[in-house]
Motif scaffolding. Structure first.
Motif, PDB file in Angstrom:
ATOM      1  N   SER A  82       0.829  -1.203   0.000  1.00 59.28           N
ATOM      2  CA  SER A  82       0.000   0.000   0.000  1.00 59.28           C
ATOM      3  C   SER A  82       0.864   1.255   0.000  1.00 59.28           C
ATOM      4  CB  SER A  82      -0.920  -0.002   1.215  1.00 59.28           C
ATOM      5  OG  SER A  82      -1.608   1.222   1.316  1.00 59.28           O
ATOM      6  N   GLY A  83       1.860   1.296   0.867  1.00 57.51           N
ATOM      7  CA  GLY A  83       2.745   2.453   0.937  1.00 57.51           C
ATOM      8  C   GLY A  83       3.492   2.686  -0.363  1.00 57.51           C
ATOM      9  N   CYS A  84       3.930   1.602  -1.024  1.00 56.83           N
ATOM     10  CA  CYS A  84       4.640   1.725  -2.298  1.00 56.83           C
ATOM     11  C   CYS A  84       3.733   2.278  -3.393  1.00 56.83           C
ATOM     12  CB  CYS A  84       5.194   0.368  -2.726  1.00 56.83           C
ATOM     13  SG  CYS A  84       6.619  -0.194  -1.773  1.00 56.83           S
ATOM     14  N   VAL A  85       2.526   1.745  -3.504  1.00 52.50           N
ATOM     15  CA  VAL A  85       1.601   2.220  -4.538  1.00 52.50           C
ATOM     16  C   VAL A  85       1.274   3.690  -4.309  1.00 52.50           C
ATOM     17  CG1 VAL A  85      -0.742   2.004  -5.477  1.00 52.50           C
ATOM     18  CG2 VAL A  85       0.625  -0.051  -5.047  1.00 52.50           C
ATOM     19  N   HIS A  86       1.013   4.059  -3.057  1.00 53.90           N
ATOM     20  CA  HIS A  86       0.687   5.461  -2.766  1.00 53.90           C
ATOM     21  C   HIS A  86       1.881   6.383  -3.037  1.00 53.90           C
ATOM     22  CE1 HIS A  86      -3.370   4.953  -1.279  1.00 53.90           C
ATOM     23  NE2 HIS A  86      -2.956   3.846  -0.668  1.00 53.90           N
ATOM     24  N   ARG A  87       3.101   5.915  -2.752  1.00 61.67           N
ATOM     25  CA  ARG A  87       4.291   6.740  -3.017  1.00 61.67           C
ATOM     26  C   ARG A  87       4.514   6.900  -4.516  1.00 61.67           C
ATOM     27  NH1 ARG A  87       6.292  10.537  -3.569  1.00 61.67           N
ATOM     28  NH2 ARG A  87       8.513  10.931  -3.600  1.00 61.67           N
ATOM     29  N   MET A  88       4.325   5.824  -5.283  1.00 66.39           N
ATOM     30  CA  MET A  88       4.468   5.913  -6.737  1.00 66.39           C
ATOM     31  C   MET A  88       3.415   6.860  -7.315  1.00 66.39           C
ATOM     32  SD  MET A  88       5.219   1.876  -7.566  1.00 66.39           S
ATOM     33  CE  MET A  88       5.051   2.034  -9.335  1.00 66.39           C
ATOM     34  N   ALA A  89       2.173   6.738  -6.854  1.00 65.50           N
ATOM     35  CA  ALA A  89       1.101   7.607  -7.337  1.00 65.50           C
ATOM     36  C   ALA A  89       1.384   9.058  -6.965  1.00 65.50           C
ATOM     37  CB  ALA A  89      -0.243   7.158  -6.767  1.00 65.50           C
ATOM     38  N   ALA A  90       1.910   9.293  -5.763  1.00 72.09           N
ATOM     39  CA  ALA A  90       2.236  10.660  -5.343  1.00 72.09           C
ATOM     40  C   ALA A  90       3.345  11.239  -6.213  1.00 72.09           C
ATOM     41  CB  ALA A  90       2.653  10.671  -3.869  1.00 72.09           C
ATOM     42  N   PHE A  91       4.317  10.421  -6.583  1.00 69.81           N
ATOM     43  CA  PHE A  91       5.412  10.865  -7.439  1.00 69.81           C
ATOM     44  C   PHE A  91       4.872  11.287  -8.811  1.00 69.81           C
ATOM     45  CE2 PHE A  91       8.788  10.094 -10.534  1.00 69.81           C
ATOM     46  CZ  PHE A  91       9.808  10.854  -9.999  1.00 69.81           C
ATOM     47  N   VAL A  92       4.021  10.435  -9.407  1.00 73.02           N
ATOM     48  CA  VAL A  92       3.427  10.762 -10.710  1.00 73.02           C
ATOM     49  C   VAL A  92       2.534  11.992 -10.572  1.00 73.02           C
ATOM     50  CG1 VAL A  92       1.870   9.933 -12.530  1.00 73.02           C
ATOM     51  CG2 VAL A  92       3.596   8.398 -11.580  1.00 73.02           C
ATOM     52  N   SER A  93       1.752  12.043  -9.501  1.00 72.01           N
ATOM     53  CA  SER A  93       0.856  13.174  -9.253  1.00 72.01           C
ATOM     54  C   SER A  93       1.623  14.486  -9.191  1.00 72.01           C
ATOM     55  CB  SER A  93       0.100  12.946  -7.938  1.00 72.01           C
ATOM     56  OG  SER A  93      -0.738  14.027  -7.657  1.00 72.01           O
ATOM     57  N   GLN A  94       2.743  14.478  -8.485  1.00 72.01           N
ATOM     58  CA  GLN A  94       3.561  15.693  -8.354  1.00 72.01           C
ATOM     59  C   GLN A  94       4.119  16.119  -9.709  1.00 72.01           C
ATOM     60  OE1 GLN A  94       7.087  15.097  -6.027  1.00 72.01           O
ATOM     61  NE2 GLN A  94       7.630  17.248  -6.022  1.00 72.01           N
ATOM     62  N   LYS A  95       4.620  15.186 -10.481  1.00 70.04           N
ATOM     63  CA  LYS A  95       5.216  15.511 -11.779  1.00 70.04           C
ATOM     64  C   LYS A  95       4.177  16.008 -12.784  1.00 70.04           C
ATOM     65  CE  LYS A  95       9.426  14.339 -10.738  1.00 70.04           C
ATOM     66  NZ  LYS A  95      10.537  15.242 -10.690  1.00 70.04           N
ATOM     67  N   LEU A  96       2.944  15.483 -12.694  1.00 73.95           N
ATOM     68  CA  LEU A  96       1.905  15.850 -13.664  1.00 73.95           C
ATOM     69  C   LEU A  96       0.985  16.957 -13.158  1.00 73.95           C
ATOM     70  CD1 LEU A  96       0.807  12.305 -14.881  1.00 73.95           C
ATOM     71  CD2 LEU A  96       2.551  13.814 -15.844  1.00 73.95           C
ATOM     72  N   ALA A  97       1.101  17.311 -11.887  1.00 74.04           N
ATOM     73  CA  ALA A  97       0.241  18.323 -11.255  1.00 74.04           C
ATOM     74  C   ALA A  97      -1.241  17.950 -11.360  1.00 74.04           C
ATOM     75  CB  ALA A  97       0.505  19.704 -11.851  1.00 74.04           C
ATOM     76  N   ILE A  98      -1.514  16.653 -11.187  1.00 78.23           N
ATOM     77  CA  ILE A  98      -2.885  16.136 -11.170  1.00 78.23           C
ATOM     78  C   ILE A  98      -3.010  15.237  -9.940  1.00 78.23           C
ATOM     79  CG2 ILE A  98      -4.546  14.631 -12.347  1.00 78.23           C
ATOM     80  CD1 ILE A  98      -3.382  15.596 -14.983  1.00 78.23           C
ATOM     81  N   PRO A  99      -4.013  15.461  -9.081  1.00 75.49           N
ATOM     82  CA  PRO A  99      -4.133  14.648  -7.866  1.00 75.49           C
ATOM     83  C   PRO A  99      -4.480  13.188  -8.174  1.00 75.49           C
ATOM     84  CG  PRO A  99      -6.017  16.115  -8.075  1.00 75.49           C
ATOM     85  CD  PRO A  99      -5.065  16.479  -9.176  1.00 75.49           C
TER      86      PRO A  99
END
Length: 178
Positions: free
Chosen positions: A108-125
């Motif tokens: 769970s922590g890994c998936v959320h961290r990967m999603a947060a990384f992509v979210s930050q780079k794309l500026a989409i939550p």
């Protein structure tokens, strides 16, 4: 032991139409079509493609750089996919022994961290609950930290004699086991 690779997706309904449309504009599409059913100028090799001539359409994987490896995403017709090494975006990015969620085998922590990384780079939550993510692949990797060169050579000698095709000593690069 660490989580070395994850592939997961979240559905269109979860993401919402507004963010979905933004995501689709950020990615390239691969389209297979029937040229005989299209209008085109033979001199320019320009094709006018309409929906009736498309055989299929798929999304290309887009890389989001993170050190020497990457996290990638793809916006499909019904889901947003992410994949890559969570160890690259957890803690200091140690992809050998891992830190944080990757080393703790916290999926769970890994998936959320990967999603947060992509979210930050794309500026989409892209912050969703665990139940919204569907994991289709997870790789676990174990690495050994041995005390000496002699210990390494002994481990390689043992692996060289193992049954199965997955372990082999590289004849090109010296003492390496894949």
């Amino acid at each position: 032991m660490l989580i070395d690779w994850i592939t997961a997706y979240v559905s269109l309904e979860t993401i919402g139409q507004e963010h979905w449309e933004k995501l689709r504009l950020l990615t390239e599409r691969v389209i297979r079509f029937k040229p005989s059913d299209t209008s085109h100028d033979a001199d320019d090799c320009y094709f006018l493609i309409d929906r009736d001539t498309v055989v299929y359409e798929t999304a290309a994987w887009e890389s989001v750089r993170s050190d020497s490896h990457q996290i990638a995403f793809r916006v499909g017709s019904d889901a947003l996919w992410i994949q890559g090494s969570p160890a690259r975006v957890c803690g200091s990015g140690d992809a050998v022994f891992g830190e944080g969620a990757a080393a703790a085998l916290d999926l769970s922590g890994c998936v959320h961290r990967m999603a947060a990384f992509v979210s930050q780079k794309l500026a989409i939550p892209l912050f969703f609950e665990d139940k919204d993510w569907h994991v289709t692949r997870i790789d676990l990797t174990g690495n050994l930290l041995l005390d000496s060169v002699d210990d390494v050579r002994e481990a390689l000698r043992i692996l060289r004699n193992c049954e199965g095709g997955r372990y082999r000593v590289s004849q090109q690069a010296g003492d390496t086991v894949y």
